[in-house]
Design a protein around this motif. Structure first.
Motif, PDB file in Angstrom:
ATOM      1  N   ASP A 174       0.823  -1.216   0.000  1.00  0.00           N
ATOM      2  CA  ASP A 174       0.000   0.000   0.000  1.00  0.00           C
ATOM      3  C   ASP A 174       0.856   1.265   0.000  1.00  0.00           C
ATOM      4  OD1 ASP A 174      -2.342  -1.433  -0.069  1.00  0.00           O
ATOM      5  OD2 ASP A 174      -2.733  -1.298   2.094  1.00  0.00           O
ATOM      6  N   TYR A 175       1.970   1.259   0.749  1.00  0.00           N
ATOM      7  CA  TYR A 175       2.802   2.466   0.805  1.00  0.00           C
ATOM      8  C   TYR A 175       3.454   2.739  -0.563  1.00  0.00           C
ATOM      9  CZ  TYR A 175       7.211  -0.215   1.129  1.00  0.00           C
ATOM     10  OH  TYR A 175       8.289  -1.034   0.864  1.00  0.00           O
ATOM     11  N   GLU A 176       3.734   1.672  -1.322  1.00  0.00           N
ATOM     12  CA  GLU A 176       4.292   1.843  -2.665  1.00  0.00           C
ATOM     13  C   GLU A 176       3.229   2.390  -3.609  1.00  0.00           C
ATOM     14  OE1 GLU A 176       7.574  -1.694  -3.088  1.00  0.00           O
ATOM     15  OE2 GLU A 176       5.479  -2.312  -2.844  1.00  0.00           O
ATOM     16  N   TYR A 234       6.703   9.814   3.597  1.00  0.00           N
ATOM     17  CA  TYR A 234       7.178   8.570   2.996  1.00  0.00           C
ATOM     18  C   TYR A 234       8.571   8.245   3.520  1.00  0.00           C
ATOM     19  CZ  TYR A 234       3.417   9.552  -0.316  1.00  0.00           C
ATOM     20  OH  TYR A 234       2.195   9.823  -0.884  1.00  0.00           O
ATOM     21  N   ASP A 240       0.586   4.191  -2.741  1.00  0.00           N
ATOM     22  CA  ASP A 240       0.315   5.590  -2.376  1.00  0.00           C
ATOM     23  C   ASP A 240       1.389   6.517  -2.940  1.00  0.00           C
ATOM     24  OD1 ASP A 240      -1.944   4.843  -1.036  1.00  0.00           O
ATOM     25  OD2 ASP A 240      -1.036   4.928   0.974  1.00  0.00           O
TER      26      ASP A 240
END
Length: 369
Positions: free
Chosen positions: A155-157, A336, A159
């Motif tokens: 998910d962080y990638e 990030y 976003d």
């Protein structure tokens, strides 16, 4: 050039027809054609009626060739010198590219009616042609290979990638807005914002078909814009750079679109509307002189000199936007984790969204897995 068949008051239905009589090559729309026609005017003069050329005078002796490149060449040289003195390529080369590409489109087609994002992706080709599929259908199209197996991104990638795409698109939109403001200052050039609506219409034998209409009434445009702005607030979007959070979430996007379309339908008292979106209309009459615009290059040879600067500027732009995201803060902390992001191949996917000579073919082949 063959002038033997040319006569005063003679008319030709279009440029191609005149080329055939003069035994001249047919040039692509844009600066090469402008230079060709300028050279013709050393031998004869003409007036225009739409696409038609009307010969008004034929000179006994050709006029002396005048080098009109001075202003633009010196300006270009000055900008080039600045770049090298500063040890890099300024991203103003991107604005130069955008200006000249847009002017060339208008020289060929006279008008352009599209959304901002489609002008940037389809017409100016600044962004990967798969942008919409990658951004709005990320989960369906974006995955990578880990230890020999295809897997989805974290998910962080995801976003980070979506935020990056939104950042570069908004940057190009700001440049486009500035260029359009300068275009609108040219006499007889029309630049206006409106809304397009997609509607369902009755066809033959009970079938239906889709059609596009444009809302041009200023009062109605203002009301639709206010409806949209208020609806964004309802969906907890208070800044323009947060809209991507709606558009990249299929459920939210569908809900927002349905709510917006219903409100527009109520306003217009129509029940056949299935979509509504912002568009830009640009019209430049045949023969429009764009030379008053900053960054416009009248000389095709001088334009060629900017190719390398444009490539370098796009590369720098793509990398700079990564830094922009790494510097983002939330509650005083980095939004990030740059160490985690840099270890991921999502960075390559981000950089691949920016088109420049040399990576366009690669992007088309590899962005969509």
């Amino acid at each position: 050039m063959n002038l033997q068949n040319l006569q005063t008051n003679q008319s030709f239905k279009n440029y191609n027809n005149l080329c055939s009589v003069l035994d001249e090559p047919i040039k692509k729309c844009g600066k090469s054609r402008q230079l060709q026609i300028a050279d013709w005017q050393r031998y004869f003069d003409y007036s225009k009626d739409g696409q038609k050329f009307i010969i008004t005078e034929i000179y006994n002796d050709p006029k002396e060739k005048v080098d009109k490149r001075g202003h633009h060449s010196n300006k270009a040289k000055s900008e080039n010198d600045k770049r090298h003195k500063n040890g890099g390529h300024k991203t103003s080369a991107i604005s130069t590219y955008m200006t000249n590409e847009l002017c060339e489109i208008l020289e060929c087609d006279v008008f352009l009616h599209s959304s901002e994002s489609q002008i940037i992706i389809k017409n100016l080709k600044l962004i990967n042609e798969n942008y919409n599929d990658c951004v709005y259908h990320f989960d369906d199209n974006m995955y990578h290979t880990v230890d020999g197996e295809e897997t989805y991104y974290y998910d962080y990638e995801k976003d980070f990638f979506l935020d990056y795409c939104n950042t570069i698109m908004n940057s190009y939109k700001r440049r486009l807005k500035t260029i359009l403001q300068k275009l609108s200052a040219i006499p007889n050039v029309i630049v206006k914002n409106d809304y397009g609506i997609t509607v369902i219409k009755d066809g033959i034998n009970g079938s239906n078909y889709y059609d596009t209409e444009f809302i041009e009434d200023e009062a109605t445009i203002k009301k639709i814009s206010e409806l949209e702005s208020n609806l964004f607030i309802v969906y907890d979007v208070h800044e323009s750079n947060e809209k991507w959070k709606i558009y990249t979430n299929k459920t939210k996007k569908d809900e927002f679109t349905n709510d917006f379309v219903k409100k527009v339908g109520t306003l217009l008292k129509r029940n056949d509307i299935i979509n509504c979106y912002k568009t830009i209309y640009i019209e430049a009459p045949v023969g429009t002189d764009f030379s008053s615009i900053d960054n416009y290059i009248a000389d095709v040879e001088e334009s060629d000199k900017f190719d390398n600067d444009f490539v370098k500027a796009q590369e720098k732009f793509a990398s700079k936007k990564l830094e922009t995201l790494f510097n983002k803060k939330k509650f005083g902390n980095d939004l990030y984790n740059s160490d985690d992001i840099l270890k991921s191949d999502i960075v390559n996917s981000c950089l691949g969204m920016v088109n420049y000579q040399g990576n366009i073919k690669k992007n088309k082949q590899t962005m969509m897995k």
